[in-house]
Write a protein that holds these residues in place. Sequence first.
Motif, mmCIF file in Angstrom:
data_model
loop_
_atom_site.group_PDB
_atom_site.id
_atom_site.type_symbol
_atom_site.label_atom_id
_atom_site.label_comp_id
_atom_site.label_asym_id
_atom_site.label_seq_id
_atom_site.Cartn_x
_atom_site.Cartn_y
_atom_site.Cartn_z
ATOM 1 N N ILE A 143 -14.917 -0.360 -17.472
ATOM 2 C CA ILE A 143 -14.295 1.023 -17.297
ATOM 3 C C ILE A 143 -13.285 1.014 -18.764
ATOM 4 C CG2 ILE A 143 -12.549 2.390 -16.150
ATOM 5 C CD1 ILE A 143 -13.445 1.265 -13.650
ATOM 6 N N ILE A 148 -16.626 6.574 -22.099
ATOM 7 C CA ILE A 148 -16.990 7.755 -21.572
ATOM 8 C C ILE A 148 -17.598 8.712 -22.344
ATOM 9 C CG2 ILE A 148 -15.793 9.706 -19.995
ATOM 10 C CD1 ILE A 148 -13.768 7.846 -19.321
ATOM 11 N N LEU A 203 -17.464 6.458 -11.575
ATOM 12 C CA LEU A 203 -17.556 6.232 -13.026
ATOM 13 C C LEU A 203 -18.915 5.368 -13.167
ATOM 14 C CD1 LEU A 203 -13.921 5.577 -14.228
ATOM 15 C CD2 LEU A 203 -15.399 7.468 -14.728
#
Length: 405
Positions: A143, A148, A203
Amino acid sequence: MIIKISNIRKALVIIAFMLTFFSSACLWNEQSLSNYIMCSMVVIGITVLTYMTKPLSLNKIINNRYILWGILTYALFEAYGFFFLRIGEFNWDFILVSGILQICLTIMLMELDSENEVISVLSVSSLISIIIVCAYMIHMGSIRLSNITFGSSFGLELSGNRNTVATIIGIMLVPVVYMVLRYKKLRFIFATISVGATICMLLTGSKKGIVVIIMIMIMIFMTERKAIKYLLFPIAIILGAYAVFNIPILYNVVGFRLQDMFATFGIGTAATTAQSTSIRNSYILMGLKSMWNHPLFGGGMNYFQYINNAHYYSHNNYIELLNNFGIVGTLIYYVPFVKKIPELYKNVKFEKVEEKRTVEVFLFIYLLTKFVLDYAMVSYSTMCVFNIEFLVVYEVLRRRKVESE
């Protein structure tokens, strides 16, 4: 201050379940497989320790129908893998370890003192494991904001498959949301952890995360008795859908995947050329046809891939079982738990005490979540963690039956 043996036993069982959750989510890959096996050995060792604090008679262990089910199903898998392997490799040692872990977790739950302790162990171990797994995801770089981008997915650094990570987080998330509904004093803390787990699950970009969220929303809806829920839930659904399709971070990870999935069913236009949903649907159709070549006892291990010349398994536990083990094998696997659904629904319907009804709703939804997730994954031949829902629900109902008798 004297520490009770029962508290030590409960703490050991919580640690065992935490190790099971963490190793399944983070260590099930080629690079970390030795660590996964090490965690499994520790769980077996903890089982021995808890057994020493409260020895169970061999007769009681053997007569536990869940253990009998586990022995029968895993023996079936091993037999078919050794003698009826159609194509590919058969990891007999991994299935053996999974079967042993299944029995160990069952014995540890049997050694607890009450039904409440069984649910408490699951909830607390899930809560702590979620924190550890999410922290590990951040530590491993799963993460990070720079990751992203369009089509990105998190979780590959962990168990090598974002769907595996999302599913295990989902299995842990449902009991934590139950704690939000059940315990008012620490509700804010539990809710905060639930939100963090939901974000981590989303996610990964796995559509299974959306499935788990839908099941959790149904659980909340069934638990809440106030009439305002009929207004708040549609609003929450609309806002959630708007966020997924309009907030760039969410859309880039999971929104476009849902858009592609809807397009497969003729709703809207696909965002990419990815065809994962349509491929899964085609595999289901192929499997429904090929199972009739050997309908009763199946065509053998990996028969679906063999007969359909498929590069992958069917991505559907029902189809995989029907092709490999036939109708008989599929019934052996599912019938003991399908029978529990009407019983749980009856408990939900007629329980009037709020706290007890919350427990009944949780058990009902937790079991249903297993059946829903199995439609989109092959779980029987992988880690024992994917049977946690079966184990916990069965153990609670077994205790009730024994007490009533």
